[in-house]
Design an enzyme around this catalytic site. Structure first.
Site, short mmCIF file in Angstrom:
data_model
loop_
_atom_site.label_atom_id
_atom_site.label_comp_id
_atom_site.label_asym_id
_atom_site.label_seq_id
_atom_site.Cartn_x
_atom_site.Cartn_y
_atom_site.Cartn_z
N LYS A 78 0.84 -1.21 0.00
CA LYS A 78 0.00 0.00 0.00
C LYS A 78 0.87 1.26 0.00
O LYS A 78 0.46 2.31 0.45
CB LYS A 78 -0.90 -0.01 1.23
CG LYS A 78 -1.86 -1.19 1.26
CD LYS A 78 -2.77 -1.12 2.46
CE LYS A 78 -3.74 -2.27 2.48
NZ LYS A 78 -3.18 -3.53 2.96
N ASP A 119 5.61 -6.20 -11.06
CA ASP A 119 5.16 -5.24 -12.04
C ASP A 119 4.95 -3.83 -11.42
O ASP A 119 5.44 -2.83 -11.95
CB ASP A 119 3.82 -5.82 -12.53
CG ASP A 119 3.19 -5.02 -13.59
OD1 ASP A 119 3.90 -4.70 -14.54
OD2 ASP A 119 1.99 -4.69 -13.45
N GLY A 120 4.26 -3.78 -10.28
CA GLY A 120 3.98 -2.50 -9.61
C GLY A 120 5.26 -1.79 -9.24
O GLY A 120 5.41 -0.58 -9.47
N THR A 141 8.18 -12.18 -8.24
CA THR A 141 6.75 -12.43 -8.02
C THR A 141 6.49 -13.92 -8.19
O THR A 141 7.00 -14.55 -9.13
CB THR A 141 5.80 -11.64 -8.96
OG1 THR A 141 4.50 -12.24 -8.88
CG2 THR A 141 6.22 -11.64 -10.40
N ASP A 143 3.85 -14.93 -9.22
CA ASP A 143 2.93 -15.01 -10.37
C ASP A 143 3.66 -15.23 -11.70
O ASP A 143 3.04 -15.69 -12.66
CB ASP A 143 2.10 -13.72 -10.50
CG ASP A 143 1.33 -13.38 -9.24
OD1 ASP A 143 1.13 -14.28 -8.42
OD2 ASP A 143 0.95 -12.21 -9.08
N ARG A 187 -3.08 -13.88 -9.90
CA ARG A 187 -3.78 -12.74 -10.47
C ARG A 187 -4.26 -13.03 -11.89
O ARG A 187 -4.90 -14.04 -12.09
CB ARG A 187 -2.93 -11.47 -10.38
CG ARG A 187 -2.71 -11.03 -8.95
CD ARG A 187 -2.11 -9.67 -8.80
NE ARG A 187 -3.04 -8.61 -9.14
CZ ARG A 187 -4.10 -8.23 -8.38
NH1 ARG A 187 -4.35 -8.86 -7.25
NH2 ARG A 187 -4.88 -7.26 -8.75
N GLU A 238 -6.94 -18.15 -9.43
CA GLU A 238 -7.87 -17.17 -8.83
C GLU A 238 -8.45 -16.20 -9.86
O GLU A 238 -9.52 -15.64 -9.65
CB GLU A 238 -7.16 -16.38 -7.72
CG GLU A 238 -5.95 -15.59 -8.21
CD GLU A 238 -5.23 -14.80 -7.13
OE1 GLU A 238 -5.62 -14.88 -5.96
OE2 GLU A 238 -4.25 -14.11 -7.47
N HIS A 288 -1.97 -17.81 0.99
CA HIS A 288 -0.61 -17.31 1.25
C HIS A 288 0.40 -18.39 1.61
O HIS A 288 1.59 -18.08 1.74
CB HIS A 288 -0.67 -16.22 2.32
CG HIS A 288 -1.34 -14.98 1.81
ND1 HIS A 288 -2.70 -14.86 1.76
CD2 HIS A 288 -0.84 -13.85 1.27
CE1 HIS A 288 -3.01 -13.69 1.22
NE2 HIS A 288 -1.90 -13.06 0.91
O1 F6P Z 1 1.14 -10.92 -6.73
C1 F6P Z 1 1.34 -11.91 -5.77
C2 F6P Z 1 0.04 -12.30 -5.11
O2 F6P Z 1 0.33 -13.33 -4.20
C3 F6P Z 1 -1.07 -12.68 -6.08
O3 F6P Z 1 -0.89 -13.96 -6.62
C4 F6P Z 1 -2.27 -12.51 -5.20
O4 F6P Z 1 -3.45 -12.25 -5.93
C5 F6P Z 1 -1.91 -11.32 -4.36
O5 F6P Z 1 -0.50 -11.23 -4.37
C6 F6P Z 1 -2.41 -11.39 -2.95
O6 F6P Z 1 -2.13 -10.19 -2.31
P1 F6P Z 1 -2.29 -9.96 -0.75
O7 F6P Z 1 -1.12 -10.59 -0.06
O8 F6P Z 1 -2.31 -8.50 -0.60
O9 F6P Z 1 -3.57 -10.62 -0.34
#
Ligand code: F6P
Length: 364
Positions: A78, A119-120, A141, A143, A187, A238, A288
């Site tokens: 954030k 990416d961010g 990542t 992902d 994602r 997801e 997680h």
């Molecule tokens: O980008 C990594 C990731 O683990 C994604 O696969 C998932 O959608 C997201 O982060 C979850 O984010 P947070 O930890 O904020 O719930």
């Protein structure tokens, strides 16, 4: 005038955590100190850069952290300086605090910032570079959705978790003659579902890149029943969605640059499978667990290579670049080129073609 010598490097871990972050921090810090540089760790990602939270990192701080999950620097998703949430009168306001980031960078006497993130993070580093900051990016990542690198560290660790979970779910699904639907992260990219599902022997894999047809999903389960296999494993990303439906969201958080929080598709898939095939169905959401814990040996090696390469770029003052894996070799690309496109599963992706060849259904 002789080019300046880099003396002081800042390092931060942007966005969510991921196995291998500590291995990168170690891979950067040890050689940096050898080069005669000092290393400043920025706390909680970009939040620390905006709010001025940091600590010096010495050799002793990175000793013994190679196999440790998470990040010794702390993480936050954030803290985008250009989309910074500030609470005012009980309300969240989004501000552009890019100048605060630059101010702290100067205050700390940094010659360069190494940002480890997805990416961010690369988007933020690109904006900071345009404001005059010397930046180097290291792609992270689970992902694996960054286009400018063949692989990001963390992905191998995540698919290890997925395949181990599928191995375990296989025995219980088969004993109880059930369908088990496993929801994995990723994602808008299906790499975790594709690679994890393939490694764990899923019967059906549902990806964001291939909107699925409900009838094809039921058909695969019925087909297996006809072959005497009264159980099935479904690995759903997801971000997957049916042809006639939309992505399932579990939340919305305006404090983040991308406010969409994905989650919940497995419940929908399981309910429909049970209703339409009559087969008892259960759901496992890995969540997680995929991001936590120790990195695999592959990720430890990749992270160390990325870290050491990043500090080499810094020493050579190759700023505005992101470390990237091409084949087996670590190279570098311009950060601005690294953010131009997301890496998605393609119809010709070899893992997808191989999965189809061994009979895995993608619901299409
Ligand atoms: O980008 C990594 C990731 O683990 C994604 O696969 C998932 O959608 C997201 O982060 C979850 O984010 P947070 O930890 O904020 O719930």
């Amino acid at each position: 005038m002789a080019p300046f010598k880099v003396k002081r490097v800042g390092i931060l871990t942007g966005g969510g955590d991921c196995p291998g972050l500590n291995a990168v921090i170690r891979g950067v810090t040890k050689p940096a100190i050898e080069h005669g540089m000092t290393v400043l760790g920025i706390i909680d990602g970009f939040e620390g850069l905006v709010e001025g939270k940091s600590k010096e990192i010495y050799n002793k701080d990175v000793s013994g952290i190679l196999a440790m999950g998470g990040t010794i620097l702390g993480a936050s998703n954030k803290g985008d300086p250009f989309h910074y949430p500030v609470e005012k009168d009980g309300k969240i306001e989004i501000l552009d605090l890019g100048e605060e980031a630059i101010k702290n960078y100067k205050l700390w006497n940094l010659d360069c910032l190494i940002g480890i993130g997805g990416d961010g993070t690369m988007h933020i580093l690109n904006k900071l570079s345009l404001m005059g900051m010397n930046c180097v990016g290291v792609p992270k990542t689970i992902d694996n959705d960054l286009d400018a690198t063949d692989l990001t560290f963390g992905h191998d660790s995540a698919i290890f978790v997925v395949s181990a979970a599928l191995d375990r779910l296989h025995t219980t699904a088969s004993s109880h003659h059930r369908v088990i639907v496993v929801e994995v992260m990723g994602r808008y990219a299906g790499w975790i579902a594709l690679h994890g599902g393939l490694a764990g022997g899923a019967d059906i894999i549902l990806l964001p890149e291939i909107p699925f047809d409900w009838e094809k999903v039921y058909e695969k389960i019925r087909q297996r029943e006809m072959q005497g296999k009264k159980f099935s494993l479904v690995c759903v990303s997801e971000g997957a969605k049916p042809k006639d439906g939309s992505i399932v969201q579990k939340g919305h958080d305006i404090k983040r640059t991308d406010p969409v929080q994905l989650g919940g598709i497995a419940e929908v898939v399981a309910k429909n499978i049970e209703l339409n095939t009559g087969r008892e169905t259960r759901v496992t959401v890995l969540g997680h667990v995929q991001r936590g814990g120790t990195p695999t040996p592959y990720d430890r090696i990749l992270s160390t290579k990325f870290g050491a390469f990043a500090i080499d770029l810094v020493a050579r003052r190759k700023f505005g670049r992101m470390v990237s894996l091409r084949g087996n070799e670590v190279k570098n690309v311009k950060i601005k080129d690294a953010i131009s496109k997301q890496k998605l599963v393609q119809p010709k992706t070899q893992a997808l073609v191989a999965a189809r060849a061994v009979g895995i259904s993608f619901g299409d």
